[in-house]
Write a protein that holds these residues in place. Structure first.
Motif, mmCIF file in Angstrom:
data_model
loop_
_atom_site.group_PDB
_atom_site.id
_atom_site.type_symbol
_atom_site.label_atom_id
_atom_site.label_comp_id
_atom_site.label_asym_id
_atom_site.label_seq_id
_atom_site.Cartn_x
_atom_site.Cartn_y
_atom_site.Cartn_z
ATOM 1 N N ILE A 171 -49.561 59.174 55.345
ATOM 2 C CA ILE A 171 -50.556 58.103 55.455
ATOM 3 C C ILE A 171 -50.160 57.103 56.537
ATOM 4 C CG2 ILE A 171 -51.435 56.048 54.247
ATOM 5 C CD1 ILE A 171 -51.581 57.778 51.729
ATOM 6 N N VAL A 172 -48.880 56.860 56.685
ATOM 7 C CA VAL A 172 -48.417 55.900 57.679
ATOM 8 C C VAL A 172 -48.315 56.533 59.071
ATOM 9 C CG1 VAL A 172 -46.444 54.469 58.363
ATOM 10 C CG2 VAL A 172 -47.217 54.473 55.996
ATOM 11 N N THR A 173 -47.776 57.736 59.158
ATOM 12 C CA THR A 173 -47.465 58.299 60.470
ATOM 13 C C THR A 173 -48.652 58.942 61.183
ATOM 14 O OG1 THR A 173 -46.700 60.348 59.437
ATOM 15 C CG2 THR A 173 -45.043 58.675 59.946
ATOM 16 N N VAL A 174 -49.581 59.534 60.462
ATOM 17 C CA VAL A 174 -50.699 60.211 61.121
ATOM 18 C C VAL A 174 -51.583 59.236 61.896
ATOM 19 C CG1 VAL A 174 -52.808 61.546 60.732
ATOM 20 C CG2 VAL A 174 -50.679 62.241 59.643
ATOM 21 N N PRO A 175 -52.015 58.108 61.321
ATOM 22 C CA PRO A 175 -52.820 57.176 62.125
ATOM 23 C C PRO A 175 -52.071 56.621 63.340
ATOM 24 C CG PRO A 175 -53.068 56.668 59.807
ATOM 25 C CD PRO A 175 -51.968 57.670 59.923
ATOM 26 N N VAL A 176 -50.778 56.399 63.189
ATOM 27 C CA VAL A 176 -49.989 55.910 64.323
ATOM 28 C C VAL A 176 -49.952 56.963 65.423
ATOM 29 C CG1 VAL A 176 -47.671 55.237 65.062
ATOM 30 C CG2 VAL A 176 -48.612 54.334 62.932
ATOM 31 N N ALA A 177 -49.760 58.212 65.045
ATOM 32 C CA ALA A 177 -49.719 59.288 66.036
ATOM 33 C C ALA A 177 -51.085 59.474 66.705
ATOM 34 C CB ALA A 177 -49.276 60.591 65.381
ATOM 35 N N LEU A 178 -52.152 59.322 65.945
ATOM 36 C CA LEU A 178 -53.485 59.455 66.530
ATOM 37 C C LEU A 178 -53.818 58.288 67.454
ATOM 38 C CD1 LEU A 178 -55.504 60.775 63.467
ATOM 39 C CD2 LEU A 178 -54.944 62.021 65.548
ATOM 40 N N ALA A 179 -53.297 57.121 67.162
ATOM 41 C CA ALA A 179 -53.595 55.940 67.979
ATOM 42 C C ALA A 179 -52.731 55.865 69.238
ATOM 43 C CB ALA A 179 -53.394 54.681 67.148
ATOM 44 N N THR A 180 -51.599 56.507 69.239
ATOM 45 C CA THR A 180 -50.701 56.464 70.393
ATOM 46 C C THR A 180 -51.122 57.551 71.387
ATOM 47 O OG1 THR A 180 -48.933 55.766 68.917
ATOM 48 C CG2 THR A 180 -48.286 56.540 71.103
ATOM 49 N N SER A 235 -46.684 65.999 68.683
ATOM 50 C CA SER A 235 -46.184 66.150 67.312
ATOM 51 C C SER A 235 -47.170 66.833 66.373
ATOM 52 C CB SER A 235 -45.816 64.766 66.764
ATOM 53 O OG SER A 235 -46.928 63.910 66.839
ATOM 54 N N LYS A 236 -48.179 67.490 66.932
ATOM 55 C CA LYS A 236 -49.185 68.155 66.103
ATOM 56 C C LYS A 236 -48.558 69.222 65.203
ATOM 57 C CE LYS A 236 -52.768 69.497 68.338
ATOM 58 N NZ LYS A 236 -53.801 70.250 69.062
ATOM 59 N N GLY A 237 -47.616 69.977 65.726
ATOM 60 C CA GLY A 237 -46.958 71.015 64.932
ATOM 61 C C GLY A 237 -46.190 70.450 63.753
ATOM 62 N N THR A 238 -45.533 69.332 63.964
ATOM 63 C CA THR A 238 -44.778 68.680 62.886
ATOM 64 C C THR A 238 -45.715 68.206 61.785
ATOM 65 O OG1 THR A 238 -43.132 67.966 64.489
ATOM 66 C CG2 THR A 238 -43.143 66.840 62.368
#
Length: 70
Positions: free
Chosen positions: A26-35, A42-45
């Protein structure tokens, strides 16, 4: 009594792991999408994290089903 304790402990541990992984996603996916560019790197991870999450849900369901039928 020991078997019942072991089943409850296993379900509790799996559920705690599921909650921890859910919070992490919940925390990391939105950050990755916004960056910019971070999602492609990091899509594979994240896909592996989602696979583990689904596997945990199925494992919890299986353990609960087995323990309630015994």
């Amino acid at each position: 009594v020991y078997r019942n304790f072991l089943r409850v402990y296993m379900i509790t541990a799996l559920t705690a792991l599921l909650v921890f992984l859910s919070l992490l996603l919940i925390v990391t996916v939105p950050v990755a999408l916004a960056t910019p560019g971070d999602w492609e790197q990091s899509k594979g991870t994240f896909n592996r994290g989602f696979q583990i999450w689904v596997s945990l849900v199925l494992a919890i369901a299986a353990v609960d089903g087995i323990s309630s039928s015994i």
